[in-house]
Design a protein around this motif. Structure first.
Motif, PDB file in Angstrom:
ATOM      1  N   VAL A  11     -71.727  11.914 -16.207  1.00 42.01           N
ATOM      2  CA  VAL A  11     -71.092  11.600 -14.925  1.00 42.01           C
ATOM      3  C   VAL A  11     -69.570  11.667 -15.060  1.00 42.01           C
ATOM      4  O   VAL A  11     -68.873  12.157 -14.154  1.00 42.01           O
ATOM      5  CB  VAL A  11     -71.532  10.203 -14.415  1.00 42.01           C
ATOM      6  CG1 VAL A  11     -70.722   9.797 -13.187  1.00 42.01           C
ATOM      7  CG2 VAL A  11     -73.015  10.216 -14.078  1.00 42.01           C
ATOM      8  N   ILE A  12     -69.034  11.177 -16.176  1.00 43.83           N
ATOM      9  CA  ILE A  12     -67.591  11.271 -16.412  1.00 43.83           C
ATOM     10  C   ILE A  12     -67.151  12.734 -16.363  1.00 43.83           C
ATOM     11  O   ILE A  12     -66.143  13.085 -15.736  1.00 43.83           O
ATOM     12  CB  ILE A  12     -67.213  10.638 -17.767  1.00 43.83           C
ATOM     13  CG1 ILE A  12     -67.364   9.119 -17.695  1.00 43.83           C
ATOM     14  CG2 ILE A  12     -65.774  11.002 -18.165  1.00 43.83           C
ATOM     15  CD1 ILE A  12     -67.151   8.408 -19.016  1.00 43.83           C
ATOM     16  N   ILE A  24     -73.381  13.476  -8.189  1.00 44.99           N
ATOM     17  CA  ILE A  24     -72.814  12.380  -8.994  1.00 44.99           C
ATOM     18  C   ILE A  24     -73.464  11.050  -8.634  1.00 44.99           C
ATOM     19  O   ILE A  24     -73.818  10.254  -9.505  1.00 44.99           O
ATOM     20  CB  ILE A  24     -71.284  12.304  -8.783  1.00 44.99           C
ATOM     21  CG1 ILE A  24     -70.606  13.520  -9.417  1.00 44.99           C
ATOM     22  CG2 ILE A  24     -70.709  11.006  -9.352  1.00 44.99           C
ATOM     23  CD1 ILE A  24     -69.144  13.682  -9.050  1.00 44.99           C
ATOM     24  N   LEU A  25     -73.649  10.805  -7.338  1.00 43.03           N
ATOM     25  CA  LEU A  25     -74.222   9.527  -6.888  1.00 43.03           C
ATOM     26  C   LEU A  25     -75.660   9.347  -7.353  1.00 43.03           C
ATOM     27  O   LEU A  25     -76.067   8.240  -7.723  1.00 43.03           O
ATOM     28  CB  LEU A  25     -74.141   9.433  -5.367  1.00 43.03           C
ATOM     29  CG  LEU A  25     -72.786   9.045  -4.783  1.00 43.03           C
ATOM     30  CD1 LEU A  25     -72.770   9.261  -3.277  1.00 43.03           C
ATOM     31  CD2 LEU A  25     -72.443   7.598  -5.115  1.00 43.03           C
ATOM     32  N   LEU A  26     -76.439  10.412  -7.321  1.00 41.63           N
ATOM     33  CA  LEU A  26     -77.836  10.309  -7.753  1.00 41.63           C
ATOM     34  C   LEU A  26     -77.920   9.976  -9.245  1.00 41.63           C
ATOM     35  O   LEU A  26     -78.739   9.154  -9.669  1.00 41.63           O
ATOM     36  CB  LEU A  26     -78.583  11.607  -7.445  1.00 41.63           C
ATOM     37  CG  LEU A  26     -78.846  11.869  -5.956  1.00 41.63           C
ATOM     38  CD1 LEU A  26     -79.404  13.272  -5.740  1.00 41.63           C
ATOM     39  CD2 LEU A  26     -79.802  10.825  -5.383  1.00 41.63           C
ATOM     40  N   LYS A  27     -77.061  10.583 -10.052  1.00 40.85           N
ATOM     41  CA  LYS A  27     -77.005  10.239 -11.475  1.00 40.85           C
ATOM     42  C   LYS A  27     -76.580   8.786 -11.656  1.00 40.85           C
ATOM     43  O   LYS A  27     -77.148   8.047 -12.472  1.00 40.85           O
ATOM     44  CB  LYS A  27     -76.004  11.145 -12.206  1.00 40.85           C
ATOM     45  CG  LYS A  27     -76.508  12.524 -12.570  1.00 40.85           C
ATOM     46  CD  LYS A  27     -75.483  13.208 -13.470  1.00 40.85           C
ATOM     47  CE  LYS A  27     -75.911  14.607 -13.844  1.00 40.85           C
ATOM     48  NZ  LYS A  27     -74.901  15.253 -14.727  1.00 40.85           N
ATOM     49  N   THR A  28     -75.575   8.378 -10.871  1.00 42.12           N
ATOM     50  CA  THR A  28     -75.047   7.019 -10.999  1.00 42.12           C
ATOM     51  C   THR A  28     -76.077   5.985 -10.568  1.00 42.12           C
ATOM     52  O   THR A  28     -76.146   4.885 -11.120  1.00 42.12           O
ATOM     53  CB  THR A  28     -73.756   6.868 -10.164  1.00 42.12           C
ATOM     54  OG1 THR A  28     -72.828   7.889 -10.543  1.00 42.12           O
ATOM     55  CG2 THR A  28     -73.114   5.499 -10.387  1.00 42.12           C
ATOM     56  N   GLN A  29     -76.902   6.339  -9.584  1.00 41.51           N
ATOM     57  CA  GLN A  29     -77.977   5.438  -9.158  1.00 41.51           C
ATOM     58  C   GLN A  29     -78.953   5.196 -10.301  1.00 41.51           C
ATOM     59  O   GLN A  29     -79.441   4.075 -10.501  1.00 41.51           O
ATOM     60  CB  GLN A  29     -78.692   6.030  -7.948  1.00 41.51           C
ATOM     61  CG  GLN A  29     -79.675   5.062  -7.296  1.00 41.51           C
ATOM     62  CD  GLN A  29     -80.304   5.651  -6.054  1.00 41.51           C
ATOM     63  OE1 GLN A  29     -80.602   6.845  -5.985  1.00 41.51           O
ATOM     64  NE2 GLN A  29     -80.506   4.828  -5.040  1.00 41.51           N
ATOM     65  N   ILE A  44     -73.137   1.200  -5.223  1.00 41.55           N
ATOM     66  CA  ILE A  44     -73.564   2.602  -5.307  1.00 41.55           C
ATOM     67  C   ILE A  44     -74.555   2.931  -4.192  1.00 41.55           C
ATOM     68  O   ILE A  44     -74.501   4.008  -3.577  1.00 41.55           O
ATOM     69  CB  ILE A  44     -74.175   2.907  -6.690  1.00 41.55           C
ATOM     70  CG1 ILE A  44     -73.133   2.740  -7.800  1.00 41.55           C
ATOM     71  CG2 ILE A  44     -74.765   4.312  -6.719  1.00 41.55           C
ATOM     72  CD1 ILE A  44     -71.895   3.598  -7.623  1.00 41.55           C
ATOM     73  N   LYS A  45     -75.467   1.999  -3.905  1.00 45.16           N
ATOM     74  CA  LYS A  45     -76.458   2.222  -2.846  1.00 45.16           C
ATOM     75  C   LYS A  45     -75.780   2.464  -1.499  1.00 45.16           C
ATOM     76  O   LYS A  45     -76.158   3.373  -0.747  1.00 45.16           O
ATOM     77  CB  LYS A  45     -77.395   1.012  -2.737  1.00 45.16           C
ATOM     78  CG  LYS A  45     -78.494   1.182  -1.694  1.00 45.16           C
ATOM     79  CD  LYS A  45     -79.239  -0.117  -1.441  1.00 45.16           C
ATOM     80  CE  LYS A  45     -78.425  -1.040  -0.530  1.00 45.16           C
ATOM     81  NZ  LYS A  45     -79.172  -2.242  -0.113  1.00 45.16           N
ATOM     82  N   HIS A  46     -74.741   1.674  -1.207  1.00 45.27           N
ATOM     83  CA  HIS A  46     -74.039   1.834   0.070  1.00 45.27           C
ATOM     84  C   HIS A  46     -73.215   3.122   0.110  1.00 45.27           C
ATOM     85  O   HIS A  46     -73.115   3.761   1.167  1.00 45.27           O
ATOM     86  CB  HIS A  46     -73.156   0.620   0.345  1.00 45.27           C
ATOM     87  CG  HIS A  46     -73.908  -0.573   0.845  1.00 45.27           C
ATOM     88  ND1 HIS A  46     -74.518  -1.473   0.005  1.00 45.27           N
ATOM     89  CD2 HIS A  46     -74.190  -0.985   2.102  1.00 45.27           C
ATOM     90  CE1 HIS A  46     -75.117  -2.409   0.724  1.00 45.27           C
ATOM     91  NE2 HIS A  46     -74.944  -2.138   1.998  1.00 45.27           N
ATOM     92  N   SER A 166     -62.128   7.710  -8.446  1.00 51.35           N
ATOM     93  CA  SER A 166     -61.198   7.039  -9.366  1.00 51.35           C
ATOM     94  C   SER A 166     -61.759   5.707  -9.851  1.00 51.35           C
ATOM     95  O   SER A 166     -61.686   5.380 -11.037  1.00 51.35           O
ATOM     96  CB  SER A 166     -59.845   6.818  -8.678  1.00 51.35           C
ATOM     97  OG  SER A 166     -59.207   8.032  -8.418  1.00 51.35           O
ATOM     98  N   LEU A 167     -62.330   4.932  -8.916  1.00 52.51           N
ATOM     99  CA  LEU A 167     -62.912   3.639  -9.282  1.00 52.51           C
ATOM    100  C   LEU A 167     -64.101   3.809 -10.222  1.00 52.51           C
ATOM    101  O   LEU A 167     -64.239   3.079 -11.213  1.00 52.51           O
ATOM    102  CB  LEU A 167     -63.346   2.886  -8.021  1.00 52.51           C
ATOM    103  CG  LEU A 167     -62.237   2.300  -7.146  1.00 52.51           C
ATOM    104  CD1 LEU A 167     -62.813   1.799  -5.827  1.00 52.51           C
ATOM    105  CD2 LEU A 167     -61.521   1.160  -7.866  1.00 52.51           C
ATOM    106  N   LEU A 168     -64.957   4.781  -9.904  1.00 51.35           N
ATOM    107  CA  LEU A 168     -66.141   5.003 -10.726  1.00 51.35           C
ATOM    108  C   LEU A 168     -65.751   5.499 -12.119  1.00 51.35           C
ATOM    109  O   LEU A 168     -66.315   5.060 -13.132  1.00 51.35           O
ATOM    110  CB  LEU A 168     -67.068   6.017 -10.049  1.00 51.35           C
ATOM    111  CG  LEU A 168     -68.446   6.211 -10.689  1.00 51.35           C
ATOM    112  CD1 LEU A 168     -69.244   4.905 -10.659  1.00 51.35           C
ATOM    113  CD2 LEU A 168     -69.228   7.311  -9.966  1.00 51.35           C
TER     114      LEU A 168
END
Length: 312
Positions: A11-12, A24-29, A44-46, A166-168
């Motif tokens: 993800v990074i 990216i979001l699906l991996k992070t989930q 992440i869900k929101h 940036s936050l992630l």
């Protein structure tokens, strides 16, 4: 290598290579499932599904600046079109905030698709509700308001994605630095480390850390201080001088989105080894916001800082 760590590293890499936000979001989930941190999972869900369907608060980076323009019918057949309305005249704080900022509830994937849709041009327009026009705006205009629209620069909407990235990215970098990936993520000590990173970076946190302060949230207490003396090269000193000029302009603008992006860059300069990828993302986030929020001289300084950072 630990599978979860491999996924985080992936993800990074995706974040720094500007991959699709949905990807990216699906991996992070998936990562959030294994981290077992409720606040991170909810955030992440929101971002994946959008906000507004429950009481979860909208993050500040999703409240973007906009201006109001009106078409006015005046005496003797005169017409004023696209006249900037002076929202600072509105005395009601909530109404003034409603007019000068737009809350972005859409999922990040929807925002990304919106940015690819050329029909919006440089601006997105939203009609100001008639009750606001009649009760709060009409008395400040000579004539009759025919049309009142909020104008949102598309770069400001793009900045929502940049800020999230940036936050992630910061979260995962710090996680990599502090976590033993062989640990059980149900262990309290590991949960506290995750909580610390969430709070320190103001991700879904009511308390913002300041230098030398103690952060308290639940059972977690973290000292936020800088340890040791930092030595800067000449190139880094020159960069810091430009960053100081950028911060001065940002403070004068009183724009919180700009300040948040500056803070990301500044935080890296307090470390022995700078993460230039993260700093570049922060500077690019400033550019994204600044395109729709005019601050004289800011864009030039940011472009200069990006070039100088490459030599640091």
């Amino acid at each position: 290598m630990n599978t979860l760590k491999s996924l985080v590293d992936s993800v990074i890499s995706d974040l720094t290579e500007n991959k699709s936000i949905e990807f990216i979001l699906l991996k992070t989930q998936t990562i959030s499932h294994y981290l077992k941190d409720e606040e991170f999972t909810t955030w992440i869900k929101h971002e994946l599904n959008g906000y507004g369907d429950d009481e979860y608060p909208l993050p500040d980076y999703r409240k973007i600046n906009c201006i109001v323009k009106v078409d006015i019918s005046q005496p003797f057949g005169r017409m004023a079109k696209n006249y900037p309305f002076p929202c600072e005249y509105i005395e009601d704080d909530k109404i003034r905030e409603r007019m000068t900022h737009m809350a972005v509830f859409e999922s990040l994937s929807e925002i990304e698709l919106m940015m690819k849709d050329d029909k919006h041009g440089n601006d997105l327009t939203m009609a100001v509700p008639q009750y606001i026009v009649q009760n709060y705006m009409a008395k400040y205009v000579e004539g009759y308001i025919l049309v009142a629209n909020q104008h949102i620069n598309m770069n400001n909407i793009q900045a929502v994605i940049s800020k999230f990235k940036s936050l992630l990215l910061t979260f995962f970098f710090e996680l990599n630095d502090k976590i033993d990936w062989e640990l059980n993520f149900d262990v309290l000590a590991t949960k506290q480390i995750i909580k610390q990173i969430m709070v320190t970076n103001n991700i879904n946190a009511a308390v913002v850390a300041t230098e030398g302060s103690t952060i308290s949230t639940g059972s977690v207490s973290v000292e936020n201080s800088h340890i040791g003396n930092l030595t800067y090269s000449n190139e880094q000193k020159e960069f810091l001088s430009v960053l100081e000029e950028i911060e001065k302009l940002v403070k004068e603008s009183r724009n919180q989105d700009l300040q948040d992006s500056v803070d990301i860059v500044k935080a890296e300069t307090q470390k022995q080894k700078w993460n230039k990828k993260l700093m570049t993302m922060g500077l690019n986030a400033i550019k994204g916001v600044a395109n729709g929020f005019v601050v004289k001289g800011l864009m030039t300084l940011v472009e200069k800082a990006i070039v100088m950072l490459g030599a640091c």
